[in-house]
Scaffold this motif. Structure first.
Motif, PDB file in Angstrom:
ATOM      1  N   ASN A 289       2.242  -4.689   3.981  1.00  0.00           N
ATOM      2  CA  ASN A 289       1.724  -5.891   3.335  1.00  0.00           C
ATOM      3  C   ASN A 289       1.001  -5.591   2.029  1.00  0.00           C
ATOM      4  N   ASN A 290       1.430  -4.557   1.345  1.00  0.00           N
ATOM      5  CA  ASN A 290       0.718  -4.184   0.131  1.00  0.00           C
ATOM      6  C   ASN A 290       0.853  -5.223  -0.977  1.00  0.00           C
ATOM      7  N   SER A 291       1.975  -5.906  -1.047  1.00  0.00           N
ATOM      8  CA  SER A 291       2.176  -6.894  -2.104  1.00  0.00           C
ATOM      9  C   SER A 291       1.394  -8.162  -1.783  1.00  0.00           C
ATOM     10  N   LEU A 292       0.488  -8.508  -2.678  1.00  0.00           N
ATOM     11  CA  LEU A 292      -0.351  -9.686  -2.495  1.00  0.00           C
ATOM     12  C   LEU A 292      -0.807 -10.156  -3.861  1.00  0.00           C
ATOM     13  N   ALA A 293      -0.575 -11.426  -4.145  1.00  0.00           N
ATOM     14  CA  ALA A 293      -0.945 -11.986  -5.443  1.00  0.00           C
ATOM     15  C   ALA A 293      -2.463 -12.056  -5.587  1.00  0.00           C
TER      16      ALA A 293
ATOM     17  N   SER B 118      -2.222   2.365 -10.001  1.00  0.00           N
ATOM     18  CA  SER B 118      -1.888   2.555  -8.591  1.00  0.00           C
ATOM     19  C   SER B 118      -1.620   1.231  -7.900  1.00  0.00           C
ATOM     20  N   GLU B 119      -2.302   0.171  -8.304  1.00  0.00           N
ATOM     21  CA  GLU B 119      -2.068  -1.145  -7.724  1.00  0.00           C
ATOM     22  C   GLU B 119      -0.889  -1.836  -8.401  1.00  0.00           C
ATOM     23  N   LEU B 120      -0.790  -1.710  -9.700  1.00  0.00           N
ATOM     24  CA  LEU B 120       0.301  -2.358 -10.433  1.00  0.00           C
ATOM     25  C   LEU B 120       1.666  -1.846  -9.996  1.00  0.00           C
TER      26      LEU B 120
ATOM     27  N   ALA C  56      -5.357   1.520 -17.675  1.00  0.00           N
ATOM     28  CA  ALA C  56      -4.952   1.347 -16.279  1.00  0.00           C
ATOM     29  C   ALA C  56      -4.809   2.670 -15.534  1.00  0.00           C
ATOM     30  N   GLY C  57      -4.668   3.766 -16.263  1.00  0.00           N
ATOM     31  CA  GLY C  57      -4.528   5.061 -15.619  1.00  0.00           C
ATOM     32  C   GLY C  57      -5.804   5.864 -15.546  1.00  0.00           C
ATOM     33  N   SER C  58      -6.902   5.338 -16.059  1.00  0.00           N
ATOM     34  CA  SER C  58      -8.165   6.080 -16.067  1.00  0.00           C
ATOM     35  C   SER C  58      -8.673   6.324 -14.652  1.00  0.00           C
ATOM     36  N   ASN C  59      -9.268   7.491 -14.453  1.00  0.00           N
ATOM     37  CA  ASN C  59      -9.804   7.828 -13.137  1.00  0.00           C
ATOM     38  C   ASN C  59     -10.855   6.831 -12.686  1.00  0.00           C
ATOM     39  N   GLU C  60     -11.752   6.405 -13.615  1.00  0.00           N
ATOM     40  CA  GLU C  60     -12.773   5.440 -13.235  1.00  0.00           C
ATOM     41  C   GLU C  60     -12.154   4.187 -12.637  1.00  0.00           C
ATOM     42  N   VAL C  61     -11.137   3.698 -13.299  1.00  0.00           N
ATOM     43  CA  VAL C  61     -10.507   2.440 -12.906  1.00  0.00           C
ATOM     44  C   VAL C  61      -9.832   2.579 -11.546  1.00  0.00           C
ATOM     45  N   GLN C  62      -9.114   3.649 -11.344  1.00  0.00           N
ATOM     46  CA  GLN C  62      -8.329   3.806 -10.130  1.00  0.00           C
ATOM     47  C   GLN C  62      -9.187   4.206  -8.930  1.00  0.00           C
ATOM     48  N   ASN C  63     -10.142   5.113  -9.145  1.00  0.00           N
ATOM     49  CA  ASN C  63     -10.910   5.627  -8.013  1.00  0.00           C
ATOM     50  C   ASN C  63     -11.884   4.601  -7.455  1.00  0.00           C
ATOM     51  N   LEU C  64     -12.513   3.830  -8.333  1.00  0.00           N
ATOM     52  CA  LEU C  64     -13.425   2.792  -7.861  1.00  0.00           C
ATOM     53  C   LEU C  64     -12.663   1.729  -7.088  1.00  0.00           C
TER      54      LEU C  64
ATOM     55  N   MET D 277       0.846  -1.189   0.000  1.00  0.00           N
ATOM     56  CA  MET D 277       0.000   0.000   0.000  1.00  0.00           C
ATOM     57  C   MET D 277       0.881   1.237   0.000  1.00  0.00           C
ATOM     58  N   ASN D 278       0.735   2.123  -1.035  1.00  0.00           N
ATOM     59  CA  ASN D 278       1.597   3.295  -1.115  1.00  0.00           C
ATOM     60  C   ASN D 278       1.189   4.340  -0.083  1.00  0.00           C
ATOM     61  N   ASN D 279       2.047   5.401   0.045  1.00  0.00           N
ATOM     62  CA  ASN D 279       1.814   6.386   1.096  1.00  0.00           C
ATOM     63  C   ASN D 279       0.493   7.114   0.901  1.00  0.00           C
ATOM     64  N   LYS D 280       0.174   7.433  -0.373  1.00  0.00           N
ATOM     65  CA  LYS D 280      -1.074   8.139  -0.624  1.00  0.00           C
ATOM     66  C   LYS D 280      -2.267   7.298  -0.196  1.00  0.00           C
ATOM     67  N   LYS D 281      -2.242   6.017  -0.534  1.00  0.00           N
ATOM     68  CA  LYS D 281      -3.342   5.139  -0.148  1.00  0.00           C
ATOM     69  C   LYS D 281      -3.380   4.959   1.369  1.00  0.00           C
ATOM     70  N   TYR D 282      -2.188   4.923   1.994  1.00  0.00           N
ATOM     71  CA  TYR D 282      -2.150   4.776   3.437  1.00  0.00           C
ATOM     72  C   TYR D 282      -2.754   5.986   4.128  1.00  0.00           C
ATOM     73  N   LYS D 283      -2.403   7.183   3.613  1.00  0.00           N
ATOM     74  CA  LYS D 283      -2.967   8.401   4.213  1.00  0.00           C
ATOM     75  C   LYS D 283      -4.485   8.410   4.062  1.00  0.00           C
ATOM     76  N   THR D 284      -4.970   8.009   2.880  1.00  0.00           N
ATOM     77  CA  THR D 284      -6.412   7.969   2.661  1.00  0.00           C
ATOM     78  C   THR D 284      -7.066   6.964   3.593  1.00  0.00           C
ATOM     79  N   LEU D 285      -6.420   5.803   3.748  1.00  0.00           N
ATOM     80  CA  LEU D 285      -6.922   4.779   4.646  1.00  0.00           C
ATOM     81  C   LEU D 285      -6.944   5.285   6.077  1.00  0.00           C
TER      82      LEU D 285
END
Length: 482
Positions: A190-194, A474-476, A104-112, A1-9
């Protein structure tokens, strides 16, 4: 989980820890030096029943995010199908989803993706908190609250797996699915998960729903709570959708029979007394969003409404909205068997150009958004019954839904006299009944149909990459095990 996602979380977790408490004391010391009332330290969040309930409410609030069940998820699932014509080519109102030009970079894809996984992790954090504070929470309440968290998690994973992974029936769920995150995460360690397989994701969804069914109350004290919080029949109803998507028709029937009486008038005989309303417009146009037909809905209030470009009303309606999409004149509204006296025609507005007005309130768009209605349970049951060649039951259920809105209508014999024709007629009825309710994308994909062309948007066959959403950048970029 990147820093931006962590802050949002982190912000999301903190937001459900905030509640307003009233302290009454005649002590001068307490009056002059009261405890803080708007912030609760994390270690105290399970200390009182009120605080725990606030955390539960926060799980539903996560679902109601404007990028998720609060708005955009429905918009994407609707406009991917064939029922709408885009009018503005606005990238902020799902044009790429409508036109099948997502990447993969579309807002719809990433924000949802981010909103859904944020909600999932809120559930995971809460479930772990219940375990860590078992001595502080009433056991009966803890069981019910855990069941609600599992329901929310299941519904969230279902939204993800039906958009970002291949349809279950394509190869019995053996395709790559999603990273199946079931642990409470408060850091990026633990962000890396198959990716688990599609089948494994569905197995977890059903496990959560089965456990939710067992732990949830039969009902709450008010119609509002019966509509906006999960109870036993909510979990059962949603299982009919999950099993139908998997093509497991015998299980659809088994679950549906728990909440559908053996004969008409069809109703739930235990728990909340779910039934269709006599008037098909009531769940949408009457300002009564909490009838027994509405099994589970997203309530919108001034505090958390989805305004502007994220609102389904803004996108699909004309008078309170922005006319981003009109109804396709060659779509379901052109069906001559959908007669003008059918009550559901009242959901259509406009002159030469038609719009949907199921969500007809002006800004701030306070229409409740249905997640599942009793009509869907009946049509899920009908479709499953047709697949197992119980044609009489399938016809009865289908006719019951149609005649609620058009009492004198009779289906042509050729439309219901054999398995294949009856299944196609039921799927056709779903296009009418659930127009604007976010089911069309999944109905196309779960049956491996080509997404039809509309306007300038091309058709998309099941073999094309655009058939499903791509995994987001963002996940890739942050998950090394993908």
């Amino acid at each position: 989980m990147n820093n931006k996602k962590y802050k949002t979380l982190k912000q999301g977790i903190q937001s459900i820890m905030i509640t307003v408490l009233c302290f009454i004391s005649c002590s001068e010391q307490e009056y002059l030096h009261p405890d803080p009332t708007t912030y609760i330290p994390q270690e105290q969040t399970f200390d009182t029943p009120e605080r725990v309930l606030a955390l539960v409410n926060g799980l539903y609030r996560g679902m109601k995010d404007q990028q998720f069940y609060g708005g955009r998820y429905y918009i994407y699932c609707e406009v991917r199908g064939e029922e709408y014509i885009n009018r503005t080519a606005n990238l902020f109102t799902a044009f790429d989803s409508w036109n099948h030009t997502l990447n993969a970079g579309s807002n719809e894809v990433q924000n949802l993706w981010a909103a859904a996984y944020r909600t999932i992790n809120l559930c995971n954090v809460f479930l772990q908190g219940l375990v860590d504070n078992a001595d502080k929470v009433d056991p009966e309440a803890a069981t019910a609250y855990a069941a609600e968290a599992k329901f929310v998690r299941a519904v969230s994973y279902f939204a993800l797996v039906t958009l970002y992974a291949r349809p279950y029936i394509e190869n019995n769920g053996n395709a790559p699915g999603l990273p199946l995150r079931l642990l409470a995460e408060t850091s990026s360690a633990n962000n890396s998960l198959a990716r688990s397989t599609v089948a494994e994701v569905y197995a977890q969804i059903l496990k959560d729903l089965d456990e939710a069914e067992t732990g949830l109350p039969l009902s709450y004290g008010t119609p509002l709570l019966n509509t906006t919080r999960a109870h036993r029949n909510t979990a059962i109803a949603f299982k009919t959708r999950v099993y139908l998507t998997m093509g497991n028709y015998s299980m659809v029937i088994q679950e549906a029979q728990k909440i559908v009486s053996a004969n008409a008038p069809y109703r739930a005989e235990t728990g909340v007394a779910h039934a269709l309303q006599d008037d098909a417009t009531i769940p949408f146009l009457s300002n009564n969003y909490t009838t027994t037909e509405s099994i589970f809905s997203m309530p919108m209030t001034d505090l958390d409404s989805t305004t502007g470009q994220s609102s389904i009303g803004y996108n699909l309606n004309t008078s309170p909205g922005n006319s981003e999409y009109n109804l396709n004149p060659l779509g379901i509204i052109a069906d001559t068997e959908w007669r003008e006296n059918d009550q559901r025609r009242l959901f259509i507005t406009g002159g030469a150009t038609k719009y949907l007005k199921k969500y007809s309130k002006p800004s701030p768009f306070l229409d409740y958004i249905p997640v599942i209605r009793y009509a869907e349970v009946l049509l899920n049951y009908a479709e499953a019954a047709a697949h197992v060649e119980d044609l009489d039951k399938a016809r009865d259920l289908l006719t019951y839904v149609r005649n609620r809105a058009d009492a004198s209508y009779q289906f042509p014999t050729s439309a219901i006299n054999n398995v294949d024709a009856l299944i196609q007629t039921i799927l056709h009825e779903r296009r009418i009944e659930f127009l604007g309710e976010g089911l069309r994308s999944n109905d196309l994909l779960r049956t491996l149909q080509t997404i039809p062309a509309k306007g300038t948007a091309p058709a998309v066959s099941p073999t094309e990459e655009a058939y499903i959403f791509p995994l987001p950048n963002s996940e890739l970029l942050t998950n090394k095990d993908l």
